[in-house]
Design a protein around this motif. Sequence first.
Motif, short mmCIF file in Angstrom:
data_model
loop_
_atom_site.label_atom_id
_atom_site.label_comp_id
_atom_site.label_asym_id
_atom_site.label_seq_id
_atom_site.Cartn_x
_atom_site.Cartn_y
_atom_site.Cartn_z
N ASN A 1 21.74 107.22 80.04
CA ASN A 1 21.74 108.43 79.14
C ASN A 1 21.85 108.21 77.72
N ALA B 1 18.99 111.78 86.40
CA ALA B 1 19.68 111.57 85.18
C ALA B 1 18.78 111.68 84.08
N SER B 2 17.41 111.28 84.28
CA SER B 2 16.52 111.56 82.93
C SER B 2 15.02 112.30 83.52
#
Length: 407
Positions: free
Chosen positions: A63, A212-213
């Motif tokens: 991240n 997460a993305s």
Amino acid sequence: MNAETIEGLIHHELPAAADGDRHAYSRIVAACQNAVTGLALAIVRDVPASEDIAQEAFLNAWNNLRRLQNPTSFLPWLREITRNLARDHLRNARRFAREVADADEVIAAVADPGPGPAEHLIEHERQHAAAELISALPDDSREVLLLYYREGQSSQQVAALLGLSDAAVRKRLSRARATVRSELLARFSAFACDSAPSAAFTAMVATALGVASPTATAAIAVSALGAGAVGSGVGKLGAGGVGAGVSAGVAGGAAGGGFSYLVDAAMRYDVVLVASLAGVLASYLGGRYLLRFAGNERERAAINRFVRNITAITAVFCVGAAALVVLTRGWIPITAFAIASLAVLNYQYLVPLPRIMAPCFARAARRSGAYQPPRMYRYCFGSSAVWISSVFALAGLLHALAEAGRF
């Protein structure tokens, strides 16, 4: 993989990873997972906790990759993230140990209908033996010894991974051999190798990167759909696919990928087999991850039953999608079938799975202060992951329908 190869891989893959390429980052994870889990294990002295910490460290680094300017700084940066997370874990565990003396907590622990005394004793003894083995080593040698035995007993390799000189590593190894009994070192060598993370660890981190993305995931999904790759339609956790979406959650995603690709490829029945096999593989690896939390045979049986159900449902949906491609025209039948399929799959993740895992997490909370499931579990099986992946799955399906001219 030797130290030079790892450093070369990081230099080669890091720019792409920083731009959102989770496959590139997954290769970095595979190269560094022994070092990161070893660092965490040396501090927390608990194998499951060390893997949870390592997973969180990799996700934390993912991240924040854009902030890293120099690839040579990646390993030192990742080591610092890992050590900080491990120390935080220990602080939380100590705080919980003090709070558990409260009468209400004690009553709740005694009244817990989960594992019986025998299972508690076995688990406690296993964890205690691992902690005792690590604690018997000199403080400054734990990280070195863990990596030494996990990395093929190469001091140069350990030096590169820990940012030390080869002479410093050899000195610590020599000190450990001089102060620790050879019988204990032999036991520790076996423990270090047996507790090393498997390929499933990398697969679970790779899967979680999709959530997460989200921006990167969407880009990957669109490009995959455009290419028409086998099973690459967007599935559970944002990017189903034979190699990347590997978790029990992705078993449902194999169905989403199957829908998209079957519409795009029309009469190619081999895709049904590929999608089904992807679901089976995903279910197996995801089930292995979930079984880490089980404390007794009843919990293991419940988790295995859940994985079998998901696998069977996914196979049925893939075959059903193939039939609809052949027997129907337009977009309505396939879209309705996809929505119904996702509803059934999502129910499994949102209702039975939390009920199955609740005793496991309650036990972990009492033992170590982990008041919520690990981040990896939340990324793979949490309610947010379920809903986000469903949106991506439907988007992938509609894209494939449009490309096939079914609107």
